[in-house]
Structures are given as C-alpha cells and as structure tokens.
Design an enzyme around this catalytic site. Structure first.
Site, mmCIF file in Angstrom:
data_model
loop_
_atom_site.group_PDB
_atom_site.id
_atom_site.type_symbol
_atom_site.label_atom_id
_atom_site.label_comp_id
_atom_site.label_asym_id
_atom_site.label_seq_id
_atom_site.Cartn_x
_atom_site.Cartn_y
_atom_site.Cartn_z
ATOM 1 N N ASP A 48 0.874 -1.033 0.037
ATOM 2 C CA ASP A 48 -0.027 -0.008 0.029
ATOM 3 C C ASP A 48 0.895 1.140 0.096
ATOM 4 O OD1 ASP A 48 -1.617 2.016 0.643
ATOM 5 O OD2 ASP A 48 -2.224 1.315 2.473
ATOM 6 N N LYS A 60 2.667 11.277 -3.545
ATOM 7 C CA LYS A 60 1.713 10.376 -4.348
ATOM 8 C C LYS A 60 0.848 11.565 -4.978
ATOM 9 C CE LYS A 60 -1.863 6.928 -3.178
ATOM 10 N NZ LYS A 60 -2.448 5.976 -2.273
ATOM 11 N N GLU A 96 -7.148 0.327 -4.585
ATOM 12 C CA GLU A 96 -7.264 0.321 -2.987
ATOM 13 C C GLU A 96 -8.500 -0.226 -2.385
ATOM 14 O OE1 GLU A 96 -5.893 4.191 -1.864
ATOM 15 O OE2 GLU A 96 -4.053 3.893 -2.875
ATOM 16 N N ASP A 111 -12.893 5.376 2.694
ATOM 17 C CA ASP A 111 -11.392 5.626 2.878
ATOM 18 C C ASP A 111 -10.929 6.868 3.422
ATOM 19 O OD1 ASP A 111 -8.490 5.494 3.236
ATOM 20 O OD2 ASP A 111 -8.252 4.305 1.401
HETATM 21 P P1 ADP Z 1 -2.891 7.424 3.988
HETATM 22 O O1 ADP Z 1 -3.706 6.279 3.454
HETATM 23 O O2 ADP Z 1 -3.313 8.656 3.512
HETATM 24 O O3 ADP Z 1 -1.506 7.042 3.645
HETATM 25 P P2 ADP Z 1 -3.328 6.205 6.615
HETATM 26 O O4 ADP Z 1 -4.725 5.421 6.196
HETATM 27 O O5 ADP Z 1 -2.256 5.603 7.176
HETATM 28 O O6 ADP Z 1 -3.052 7.257 5.444
HETATM 29 O O7 ADP Z 1 -4.022 7.354 7.865
HETATM 30 C C1 ADP Z 1 -3.285 8.292 8.377
HETATM 31 C C2 ADP Z 1 -4.025 9.143 9.222
HETATM 32 O O8 ADP Z 1 -4.704 8.595 9.900
HETATM 33 C C3 ADP Z 1 -3.122 10.113 9.824
HETATM 34 O O9 ADP Z 1 -3.853 11.464 9.700
HETATM 35 C C4 ADP Z 1 -3.261 9.699 11.351
HETATM 36 O O10 ADP Z 1 -3.158 10.784 12.454
HETATM 37 C C5 ADP Z 1 -4.708 8.918 11.317
HETATM 38 N N1 ADP Z 1 -5.143 8.459 12.472
HETATM 39 C C6 ADP Z 1 -4.079 7.139 12.768
HETATM 40 N N2 ADP Z 1 -4.534 6.346 13.972
HETATM 41 C C7 ADP Z 1 -5.620 7.212 14.289
HETATM 42 C C8 ADP Z 1 -6.543 7.187 15.368
HETATM 43 N N3 ADP Z 1 -6.430 6.305 16.332
HETATM 44 N N4 ADP Z 1 -7.434 8.196 15.527
HETATM 45 C C9 ADP Z 1 -7.798 9.137 14.663
HETATM 46 N N5 ADP Z 1 -6.837 9.270 13.682
HETATM 47 C C10 ADP Z 1 -5.944 8.402 13.312
HETATM 48 MG MG MG Z 2 -4.620 4.731 2.221
#
Ligand code: ADP
Ligand code: MG
Length: 530
Positions: free
Chosen positions: A8, A70, A147, A169
C-alpha cells in the site's frame, strides 16, 4: 523466485505485507513499526532518510524533506532535494525500495514480485507512474490494484452471489469512497468519489488552531509564527486526536512553548472528544455527501449495499463510524486494521496471482451491542433507563470505546453503572451483565460532574468496563468474563422454539383446563417475540 509482497503506497503511510501459509501479515521494521511514513529526505550531511526519520526532520528542514509525493504521481512535477531534482516516480521508488529492504531483512530472502495499490480514481498516467516507481525500486510489478478492491478482498465472504460493498477510505490527506461489486473472485469498481485534499491532516490543523487560540486566551500572548513552534503544536495536536479516539478527554501539555519578558510560558489545554467532534464535523459532512454521489453514480440506493468497509487511519475516530452508520442505516459497517487492510488485501492478491493457496482473514466481530443504562435526551424530554450503546453490534474485536455521561441531579453523589448486552432501546429489556457504583462524587449542579465509561472488549469475549469521574479521578472497574451468559445462539434459539412447540402439540392432544392453556399460550407468545 522469492516471496511475493503486497504494498500500500499511501500518501501519508506505506505498508508492506506478505503471506505465510496463505495468511497475510504485515512486515514490521526492526523496531516493530508496521507503518512507514511516506516521507523522503536528505540529512544535513546528505544522507538519504526514509520514513520516520525523514518525517521528524520535516518541521525543521522542509526544504530537505518531501511528503505526500503521491499527489504528484503522473505529472511532470519535480522536487528539489539538496541540488538534485527528482521526478515523483523516483521519490516513490525510494519508499518502495525501503519497504523491499524491510521485507528482505525480515524474511531473510530476496523479494522481487509485488502487487502495488493505487486509488480507484487514478488515471492511466498515474498508474503507469506507480508501476515505473516499482520497477525503479527493483520489483517485478505483478499488478497495479485498486485500493478499495484490495480492502474488500480482506473481507471477502464465501458466497457465489454478487455483493455490493461500499469502501469508505479516510486517510491522512485524502478521502475516497468507492462502490465495489464482488462476484466470486471478480471485483469491479462501479463508482468512486472523494477529495484528495481532505483527511486526518485537516483535523490536526483544526486542533492546532484550537490550541493556539486557547493559549492566547489563557496567557494573553500570541503563539509566534515560528515554524518550529507551530510544528511542535501540530504534532501534539495529532497525538491528542489519536488519544481522543480511545478516550473521552485528553490534556495537551507543551512546557516552555514561548517566553515573555524572560519567563517561560507553558501550554496546558484539556480537550474533550466532544470539542474535537465539533471541530471536524464540517469535514465529515462532506464525506457523507460523497457517499451519496458515489451511490447515485453506481445507480444504487443504500439498501442495495451488502456492507460498508471503513479503511484508513482516520476511520478510527468514533464519530466517523457513527456518522457513516447513521447515514447508511441497516447496512452493516465493518472495520479491520484500517491502516493495514489495503496492504493485506494486496498480499492476498499477490498470492492469488502466483498460484499460492490463500486464506481470507477471519474477522471476529462482537455479536451484540454493549452499553449501559442512561437517561437519554429526546425530543420529548429526558427519558430514564434507556440503553446507551458504547460498542455497537458487528464491531470488529478486539476493540475499546468510551463515552462520557453527566450527572442528572444537583449534588448527586453516586452513579450506578449498569452494563447490558442486546439491541433493545430500553436498557432493562437487554441481558444484564453486571453493575457497580461510583460514590463520593463532588457536590455540584446537575450536569457538572462528568464520568467517562470505557469498554474494552478482547478477542476472548472478555469485557472490561471502567468508569472514571473526571474531576477527582475516582475509578472503578468491572470484568465480565463471559459475555455469552444468558444468551442463546440463533441455533440454540431455534432448537428451543421447536422443543417448546412440540411440547405444546403433545399437550393439545390431552384434555386440559382451558384457563391453563391460555396462560401457557401467552408464555409461548412471549418466547416467540424475543
Ligand atoms: P494514507 O492512506 O493517507 O497514507 P493512513 O490510512 O495511514 O493514511 O491514515 C493516516 C491518518 O490516520 C493520519 O492522519 C493519522 O493521524 C490518522 N490516525 C491514525 N490513527 C488514528 C486514530 N487512532 N485516531 C484518529 N486518527 C488516526
Ligand atoms: Mg490509504
């Protein structure tokens, strides 16, 4: 040929997963971290930095650090790091290369084939650029996979019927909603919508602004426009946001934030989950509109959906789940490792493509809603003894959730926490699991004493309930070892029904007192209604 992996390649975080005897798992780095922040940078001495180390220097040295590359995939955008320019594919390749090394170190063999995921709305140019990034990193790219499709693979159910799944998502910087049709092993994205400038980063910035305002109010001093200070606040805002997903309150402390006439000023701000929810509500409303647009593009109504899957770290925010559930009533909403499931699905697909026997992950859910008796405000006024649900039915376990309650009487000194399991809006109509009291509350007006009730439900079905009075910190807990007590499975329920009706059939053949039969008939009716 080495092991295959699924990747991912995210805007905020990237994840690599592989298969072990058909089961997908995420490969951690040597410190045990599962996520690789999608940051690339050069240190002062010109050393290449990837992930956490690069993200840490972003605040201090943005000119030597790249994030969210990205967003530029498939364009001729170029970034400059030190004196060199790089194309987006090259920056992405550095991230992919780092994941490849992580996988090879953990598995002790070379890793050459990968499935890499992209958002469903990515154009051909963006997909091509992603594939090139994989090749630059030294992978044979088996497939560029959507995704939402990858996420849906993790939840795939054993059925030949067509399932319509809505994948919601919400990540760090992007939001996508897709309607996916799954028939056997064929998945098709029917519609996709979103906003690639909306995500957890926005929530962090809102909270950062809130902290800055509160500091100004309490200290009478503006937080200076200093990059380092503002970045420190942004990071504590993100930590607070994450804490508020599990707790009803949190306190942000930033000692020695600024100095005024030679005295250091500290920031200390209490934030409740409710305050935070107010800050982010407008953003979330926008995501609900996108759901409607995706559904109408797919020519569907909510009732055509078989399930909703929540993906992305930001769906860990309880309000997100609540709003999606309320918006799509009667559609089961599932979530399983929301930051990891896209990579897990990509690994499953990599296994399918290379002919490995794969198993779907069995996600365990909590079969009944869990909550407590409370007074609930309605349009008709407050109603006592209502069932206030804390963990909704079908939540993937393990899970922990909490909710805040207030006293209902002036100078109320005791609250009773009565725990129930079931789906009836009236608390007492559900299965009681236990109760306890918190005594000695401070004598305050009704509504001024706040009690946080925290539910923790583990994989063995053990429920731990903890109530904490916020002001003085009194705390009490209850452990319910078997949440199945007093509950029949639907199979047992059917068996019991059959047994009871056959008993009645045999009774009817005997001549019995009519009155007696009537009362028994009522009992039988009650049993059926339950
Ligand atoms: P992406 O798909 O954009 O790369 P992710 O799915 O890894 O990102 O999500 C990252 C986001 O999720 C960040 O903004 C992070 O602060 C938020 N995040 C991660 N854990 C939590 C949580 N427990 N509560 C709220 N937000 C969260
Ligand atoms: Mg993602």
């Amino acid at each position: 040929m080495g092991k295959v992996v699924g990747i991912d390649l995210g805007t905020t975080n990237s994840v690599v997963a592989t298969l072990d005897e058909g089961q997908p798992w995420v490969i951690p780095d040597e410190d045990g971290s599962l996520l690789l922040p999608s940051y690339v940078g050069l240190s002062e001495s010109g050393q290449l930095l990837v992930g956490q180390v690069a993200s840490r220097q972003y605040g201090a040295a943005p000119e030597r650090t790249v994030k969210s590359i990205k967003r530029h995939m498939g364009t001729d955008y170029q970034v400059t790091l030190a004196d060199q320019t790089y194309r987006p594919q090259e920056i992405s390749a550095i991230i992919l290369r780092s994941l490849k090394q992580r996988a090879e170190a953990a598995l002790g063999e070379s890793v050459s084939q990968a499935v890499i995921t992209v958002p469903a709305y990515f154009t051909d140019a963006q997909r091509q650029a992603t594939k090139e990034a994989g090749e630059i990193a030294g992978f044979e790219v088996l497939q560029i996979l959507n995704e939402p499709t990858a996420a849906a693979l993790v939840f795939e159910v054993e059925t030949d019927e067509t399932e319509n799944v809505l994948v919601y998502d919400l990540g760090g910087g992007t939001f996508d909603v897709s309607v996916v049709e799954i028939t056997g092993s064929v998945t098709e994205v029917l519609a996709s919508h979103g906003n690639n400038r909306l995500g957890g980063d926005d929530f962090d910035r809102q909270l950062q602004r809130y902290l800055i305002d509160r500091f100004h109010q309490s200290q009478g001093v503006e937080v200076p426009e200093d990059h380092g200070i503002r970045d420190r606040l942004l990071q504590s805002a993100e930590r607070a946001k994450i804490a508020l997903s599990d707790h009803a309150f949190t306190t942000v402390r930033e000692p020695f934030l600024v100095s005024k006439e030679d005295t250091a000023l500290h920031l200390e701000v209490d934030i409740s989950r409710e305050d935070f929810e107010h800050l982010i509500h407008p953003f979330l409303k926008e995501t609900l509109e996108a759901i409607d647009r995706a559904l109408s593009d797919a020519e569907m109504s909510p009732s055509d959906l078989n399930r909703v899957i929540l993906v992305g770290g930001s769906t860990r925010i309880p309000l997100v789940q609540r709003l999606v559930e309320a918006h799509l009533t009667d559609v089961p909403v599932s979530s399983f490792e929301p930051e990891l499931c896209v990579a897990l699905g990509a690994a499953l697909q990599a296994g399918v493509l290379t002919g490995e026997a794969v198993d779907n992950i069995l996600v365990d859910v909590c079969p009944h809603s869990l909550g407590i008796a409370a007074v609930i405000d309605t349009a008709l006024g407050p109603i006592p003894n209502m069932f206030s649900v804390i963990i909704p039915r079908n939540t993937v376990i393990p899970t922990s959730k909490s909710q805040v309650y207030f006293t209902t009487f002036d100078r109320q000194s005791i609250v009773e926490v009565e725990v129930f399991q079931g789906e009836n809006p009236v608390a007492q109509e559900n299965v009681p699991l236990g109760s306890f009291e918190i005594e000695g509350l401070p004598p305050k007006p009704a509504g001024d004493v706040e009690v946080e009730v925290h539910f923790d439900f583990d994989l063995n079905g053990i429920l731990t309930v903890t109530a904490t009075e916020k002001g003085m910190g009194q705390q009490k807990s209850l452990v319910v070892n078997d949440t199945k007590v007093g509950r029949l499975s639907s199979h047992e329920l059917n068996q019991a029904r059959q047994q009871v009706s056959s008993l009645f059939e045999s009774l009817e053949t005997i001549d019995i007192d009519a009155d007696w039969r009537e009362t028994e008939d009522e009992d039988r009716l009650n049993l059926e209604e339950e």
